[in-house]
Design a protein around this motif. Structure first.
Motif, PDB file in Angstrom:
ATOM      1  N   VAL A  48       8.422   8.788  -1.492  1.00  0.00           N
ATOM      2  CA  VAL A  48       7.089   9.192  -1.054  1.00  0.00           C
ATOM      3  C   VAL A  48       7.220  10.054   0.202  1.00  0.00           C
ATOM      4  CG1 VAL A  48       4.842   8.359  -0.241  1.00  0.00           C
ATOM      5  CG2 VAL A  48       6.079   7.100  -2.026  1.00  0.00           C
ATOM      6  N   PRO A  49       6.478  11.168   0.293  1.00  0.00           N
ATOM      7  CA  PRO A  49       6.598  12.054   1.450  1.00  0.00           C
ATOM      8  C   PRO A  49       6.447  11.317   2.781  1.00  0.00           C
ATOM      9  CG  PRO A  49       5.243  13.070  -0.233  1.00  0.00           C
ATOM     10  CD  PRO A  49       5.516  11.675  -0.694  1.00  0.00           C
ATOM     11  N   LYS A  50       7.262  11.708   3.732  1.00  0.00           N
ATOM     12  CA  LYS A  50       7.206  11.065   5.048  1.00  0.00           C
ATOM     13  C   LYS A  50       5.844  11.233   5.702  1.00  0.00           C
ATOM     14  CE  LYS A  50      12.172  11.567   5.893  1.00  0.00           C
ATOM     15  NZ  LYS A  50      13.228  12.157   6.747  1.00  0.00           N
ATOM     16  N   ALA A  51       5.167  12.341   5.395  1.00  0.00           N
ATOM     17  CA  ALA A  51       3.852  12.581   5.994  1.00  0.00           C
ATOM     18  C   ALA A  51       2.864  11.476   5.645  1.00  0.00           C
ATOM     19  CB  ALA A  51       3.310  13.927   5.529  1.00  0.00           C
ATOM     20  N   CYS A  52       3.031  10.855   4.488  1.00  0.00           N
ATOM     21  CA  CYS A  52       2.109   9.800   4.068  1.00  0.00           C
ATOM     22  C   CYS A  52       2.196   8.573   4.970  1.00  0.00           C
ATOM     23  CB  CYS A  52       2.396   9.388   2.622  1.00  0.00           C
ATOM     24  SG  CYS A  52       2.020  10.647   1.390  1.00  0.00           S
ATOM     25  N   HIS A  53       3.370   8.305   5.501  1.00  0.00           N
ATOM     26  CA  HIS A  53       3.564   7.095   6.304  1.00  0.00           C
ATOM     27  C   HIS A  53       2.845   7.185   7.647  1.00  0.00           C
ATOM     28  CE1 HIS A  53       6.578   5.309   3.595  1.00  0.00           C
ATOM     29  NE2 HIS A  53       6.882   6.574   3.335  1.00  0.00           N
ATOM     30  N   ASN A  54       2.582   8.388   8.108  1.00  0.00           N
ATOM     31  CA  ASN A  54       1.893   8.556   9.388  1.00  0.00           C
ATOM     32  C   ASN A  54       0.431   8.977   9.211  1.00  0.00           C
ATOM     33  OD1 ASN A  54       4.324   8.064  10.845  1.00  0.00           O
ATOM     34  ND2 ASN A  54       4.968  10.167  10.424  1.00  0.00           N
ATOM     35  N   CYS A  55      -0.044   8.965   7.970  1.00  0.00           N
ATOM     36  CA  CYS A  55      -1.403   9.416   7.682  1.00  0.00           C
ATOM     37  C   CYS A  55      -2.407   8.294   7.917  1.00  0.00           C
ATOM     38  CB  CYS A  55      -1.494   9.895   6.234  1.00  0.00           C
ATOM     39  SG  CYS A  55      -3.144  10.448   5.753  1.00  0.00           S
ATOM     40  N   GLU A  56      -3.559   8.640   8.465  1.00  0.00           N
ATOM     41  CA  GLU A  56      -4.579   7.641   8.751  1.00  0.00           C
ATOM     42  C   GLU A  56      -5.212   7.061   7.486  1.00  0.00           C
ATOM     43  OE1 GLU A  56      -6.791  11.650   8.820  1.00  0.00           O
ATOM     44  OE2 GLU A  56      -4.794  10.846   9.257  1.00  0.00           O
ATOM     45  N   LEU A  57      -4.951   7.700   6.357  1.00  0.00           N
ATOM     46  CA  LEU A  57      -5.520   7.220   5.099  1.00  0.00           C
ATOM     47  C   LEU A  57      -4.482   6.548   4.207  1.00  0.00           C
ATOM     48  CD1 LEU A  57      -7.815  10.242   4.140  1.00  0.00           C
ATOM     49  CD2 LEU A  57      -8.503   8.064   5.141  1.00  0.00           C
ATOM     50  N   ASN A  58      -3.344   6.156   4.774  1.00  0.00           N
ATOM     51  CA  ASN A  58      -2.282   5.630   3.914  1.00  0.00           C
ATOM     52  C   ASN A  58      -2.588   4.252   3.332  1.00  0.00           C
ATOM     53  OD1 ASN A  58      -1.775   3.863   6.036  1.00  0.00           O
ATOM     54  ND2 ASN A  58       0.019   4.981   6.765  1.00  0.00           N
ATOM     55  N   MET A  87       0.820  -1.202   0.000  1.00  0.00           N
ATOM     56  CA  MET A  87       0.000   0.000   0.000  1.00  0.00           C
ATOM     57  C   MET A  87       0.862   1.263   0.000  1.00  0.00           C
ATOM     58  SD  MET A  87      -3.230  -0.474  -0.162  1.00  0.00           S
ATOM     59  CE  MET A  87      -4.568  -1.610   0.153  1.00  0.00           C
ATOM     60  N   LEU A  88       1.985   1.176   0.701  1.00  0.00           N
ATOM     61  CA  LEU A  88       2.843   2.343   0.828  1.00  0.00           C
ATOM     62  C   LEU A  88       4.281   1.879   1.001  1.00  0.00           C
ATOM     63  CD1 LEU A  88       2.586   5.496   1.098  1.00  0.00           C
ATOM     64  CD2 LEU A  88       2.696   5.136   3.560  1.00  0.00           C
ATOM     65  N   SER A  89       5.189   2.511   0.292  1.00  0.00           N
ATOM     66  CA  SER A  89       6.604   2.183   0.439  1.00  0.00           C
ATOM     67  C   SER A  89       7.402   3.484   0.472  1.00  0.00           C
ATOM     68  CB  SER A  89       7.073   1.303  -0.722  1.00  0.00           C
ATOM     69  OG  SER A  89       6.868   1.953  -1.960  1.00  0.00           O
ATOM     70  N   GLU A  90       8.615   3.403   0.993  1.00  0.00           N
ATOM     71  CA  GLU A  90       9.437   4.604   1.087  1.00  0.00           C
ATOM     72  C   GLU A  90       9.814   5.122  -0.292  1.00  0.00           C
ATOM     73  OE1 GLU A  90      12.778   4.155   3.596  1.00  0.00           O
ATOM     74  OE2 GLU A  90      11.599   3.732   5.394  1.00  0.00           O
ATOM     75  N   LYS A  91      10.005   4.199  -1.224  1.00  0.00           N
ATOM     76  CA  LYS A  91      10.367   4.592  -2.585  1.00  0.00           C
ATOM     77  C   LYS A  91       9.439   3.908  -3.584  1.00  0.00           C
ATOM     78  CE  LYS A  91      15.261   5.746  -2.119  1.00  0.00           C
ATOM     79  NZ  LYS A  91      16.618   5.492  -2.652  1.00  0.00           N
ATOM     80  N   GLY A  92       9.082   4.646  -4.596  1.00  0.00           N
ATOM     81  CA  GLY A  92       8.266   4.075  -5.663  1.00  0.00           C
ATOM     82  C   GLY A  92       6.804   4.447  -5.532  1.00  0.00           C
ATOM     83  N   LEU A  93       6.195   4.786  -6.672  1.00  0.00           N
ATOM     84  CA  LEU A  93       4.780   5.140  -6.705  1.00  0.00           C
ATOM     85  C   LEU A  93       3.927   3.901  -6.929  1.00  0.00           C
ATOM     86  CD1 LEU A  93       5.093   8.420  -8.801  1.00  0.00           C
ATOM     87  CD2 LEU A  93       4.768   8.198  -6.331  1.00  0.00           C
ATOM     88  N   TYR A  94       2.679   3.971  -6.476  1.00  0.00           N
ATOM     89  CA  TYR A  94       1.814   2.795  -6.437  1.00  0.00           C
ATOM     90  C   TYR A  94       1.278   2.399  -7.806  1.00  0.00           C
ATOM     91  CZ  TYR A  94      -2.175  -0.165  -5.190  1.00  0.00           C
ATOM     92  OH  TYR A  94      -3.067  -1.203  -5.097  1.00  0.00           O
ATOM     93  N   CYS A  95       0.906   3.363  -8.623  1.00  0.00           N
ATOM     94  CA  CYS A  95       0.209   3.045  -9.867  1.00  0.00           C
ATOM     95  C   CYS A  95       1.183   2.544 -10.939  1.00  0.00           C
ATOM     96  CB  CYS A  95      -0.575   4.252 -10.360  1.00  0.00           C
ATOM     97  SG  CYS A  95       0.439   5.531 -11.106  1.00  0.00           S
ATOM     98  N   SER A  96       0.659   2.339 -12.139  1.00  0.00           N
ATOM     99  CA  SER A  96       1.464   1.781 -13.223  1.00  0.00           C
ATOM    100  C   SER A  96       2.147   2.846 -14.082  1.00  0.00           C
ATOM    101  CB  SER A  96       0.596   0.889 -14.117  1.00  0.00           C
ATOM    102  OG  SER A  96       0.130  -0.233 -13.394  1.00  0.00           O
ATOM    103  N   ALA A  97       1.852   4.127 -13.833  1.00  0.00           N
ATOM    104  CA  ALA A  97       2.476   5.202 -14.605  1.00  0.00           C
ATOM    105  C   ALA A  97       3.986   5.184 -14.406  1.00  0.00           C
ATOM    106  CB  ALA A  97       1.909   6.553 -14.182  1.00  0.00           C
ATOM    107  N   GLY A  98       4.716   5.089 -15.507  1.00  0.00           N
ATOM    108  CA  GLY A  98       6.165   5.036 -15.422  1.00  0.00           C
ATOM    109  C   GLY A  98       6.711   3.664 -15.100  1.00  0.00           C
ATOM    110  N   ARG A  99       5.825   2.706 -14.850  1.00  0.00           N
ATOM    111  CA  ARG A  99       6.241   1.333 -14.555  1.00  0.00           C
ATOM    112  C   ARG A  99       5.896   0.410 -15.720  1.00  0.00           C
ATOM    113  NH1 ARG A  99       7.275  -0.177  -9.397  1.00  0.00           N
ATOM    114  NH2 ARG A  99       8.109  -1.996 -10.501  1.00  0.00           N
ATOM    115  N   SER A 100       4.638   0.431 -16.157  1.00  0.00           N
ATOM    116  CA  SER A 100       4.270  -0.299 -17.377  1.00  0.00           C
ATOM    117  C   SER A 100       3.591   0.641 -18.369  1.00  0.00           C
ATOM    118  CB  SER A 100       3.340  -1.473 -17.059  1.00  0.00           C
ATOM    119  OG  SER A 100       2.116  -1.005 -16.528  1.00  0.00           O
ATOM    120  N   GLY A 101       3.443   1.895 -17.977  1.00  0.00           N
ATOM    121  CA  GLY A 101       2.799   2.863 -18.846  1.00  0.00           C
ATOM    122  C   GLY A 101       3.608   4.142 -18.967  1.00  0.00           C
ATOM    123  N   PHE A 102       3.406   4.837 -20.078  1.00  0.00           N
ATOM    124  CA  PHE A 102       4.083   6.109 -20.307  1.00  0.00           C
ATOM    125  C   PHE A 102       3.169   6.997 -21.129  1.00  0.00           C
ATOM    126  CE2 PHE A 102       4.891   3.555 -24.013  1.00  0.00           C
ATOM    127  CZ  PHE A 102       4.790   4.445 -25.069  1.00  0.00           C
TER     128      PHE A 102
END
Length: 360
Positions: free
Chosen positions: A310-320, A251-266
């Motif tokens: 990914v911003p550090k604020a996201c890791h402590n967010c209740e909606l992460n 759901m959340l990692s220190e590095k890397g975005l969740y969606c497929s943009a830039g991973r399998s899509g451009f």
């Protein structure tokens, strides 16, 4: 022999190519020009000099062939109005003749009999047709052009021709007096209907501001509830279960975005700049496939997305576990790996509103 439904097959391929960093799907923004002037459009430009700065058909075909060589299997043609590009049909047929699953986004104005016959002979995977009003008054209010009768006529002709189409509805403050009626009209065509969610911040050179056409949280939630009541769901329970199984991503990692943009899509914008997706902020990452070659451009975009902090604020967010960080929604601070507090507050308010509606 076990058989896999086609949609599930495509979803499986997308996930595996994401894991392998293969550019499976490409979006090509052929032009920022359009035959409508939608007041909430994030890309439409009116500067006539743009025509001389747009990529030619030959340049687009060069990028597309390189993308195919790197593994592209799906393509989206969009704009502006993609069909206004002088080389639209050359580009479209090149994709079809190379076996690429091709989708076209259009406002429907150029879907005349000749175009429909051509699409019948060489069918796209899907035609996304935008519906901006339910009568002449609403069309003028949203697009500046009285195109209502022409667009509706073309949609019906496309339906009668047996083309696979999806009606796209994009609510905004300009559509507000008619939104429910537009959704009702969209449902009468007997095809899939998508009601777009978040509106996109316009490019600076468009002269538009999101604040001028954005919806309040209350309006946004009301439209979503009405859409559930009035329109059939895009995905059923079995679809949802399958897609969730395929997306065994953290759901959340220190590095890397969740969606497929830039991973399998451009995406390649109208001026030849490659980004992870069409609305991705260029100050985070962009590349030049015409100058440097597709392979090098893709590697640059892919590496940037995989290593994005990914911003550090996201890791402590209740909606992460619900809200996946997307630089598109944090445009002005995404390059600094920060969150836009206004957008975060908007998401929190939206989830709270959704919870209240569920309790009711």
């Amino acid at each position: 022999m076990d058989q896999l439904p086609y949609r599930e097959f495509l979803a499986m391929i997308q996930e595996r190519t994401r894991e392998a960093d293969v550019p499976y799907s490409g979006s090509f923004e052929l032009t920022p020009l359009c035959n409508l002037d939608c007041k909430m459009c994030y890309v439409h430009l009116q500067d006539p000099s743009v025509k001389h700065r747009m990529l030619s058909g030959e340049q687009w075909l060069s990028i597309i062939q390189q993308a195919i060589d790197e593994g592209m299997m799906e393509a989206l043609l969009t704009g502006g109005e993609a069909m206004t590009h002088p080389a639209f049909w050359d580009i479209y047929m090149y994709l079809i003749n190379h076996g690429i699953v091709t989708q076209v986004k259009t406002n429907g104005l150029l879907l005349n009999e000749e175009a429909i016959k051509r699409f019948q002979e060489y069918p796209p995977y899907k035609l996304d047709i935008s519906l901006y009003g339910c009568d002449s008054e609403s069309y003028v209010a949203v697009t500046g052009v009285d195109a209502y009768e022409q667009v509706v006529s073309h949609i019906w002709k496309a339906v009668d021709a047996g083309l696979t189409i999806q009606i796209m509805v994009t609510p905004s403050s300009y559509m507000s007096p008619w939104t429910e009626r537009v959704m009702k009209l969209a449902g009468t065509f007997g095809v899939s209907v998508m009601v777009n969610g978040d509106l996109i911040d316009p490019y600076d050179n468009t002269g538009r501001k999101k604040a001028d056409f954005d919806l309040s949280i209350e309006e946004d939630m009301s439209i979503k509830e009405k859409a559930k009541e009035m329109l059939p769901p895009l995905y059923d329970a079995a679809d949802h279960e399958f897609f969730m199984k395929q997306r065994n991503r953290p759901m959340l990692s220190e590095k890397g975005l969740y969606c497929s943009a830039g991973r399998s899509g451009f995406a390649v914008n109208w001026d030849g700049i490659m980004v992870p997706c069409l609305s991705f902020p260029r100050d985070v990452v962009c590349a030049h496939p015409l100058r440097d070659g597709f392979h090098q451009a893709w590697s640059k975009v892919n590496d940037a997305v995989k290593n994005y902090e990914v911003p550090k604020a996201c890791h402590n967010c209740e909606l992460n576990d619900k809200c996946h960080y997307c630089p598109m929604h944090h445009l002005k601070v995404a390059a600094q790996h920060q969150c836009n507090p206004d957008y975060c507050n908007y998401v929190r308010a939206r989830y709270k509103a959704a919870e209240k509606n569920e309790k009711r």
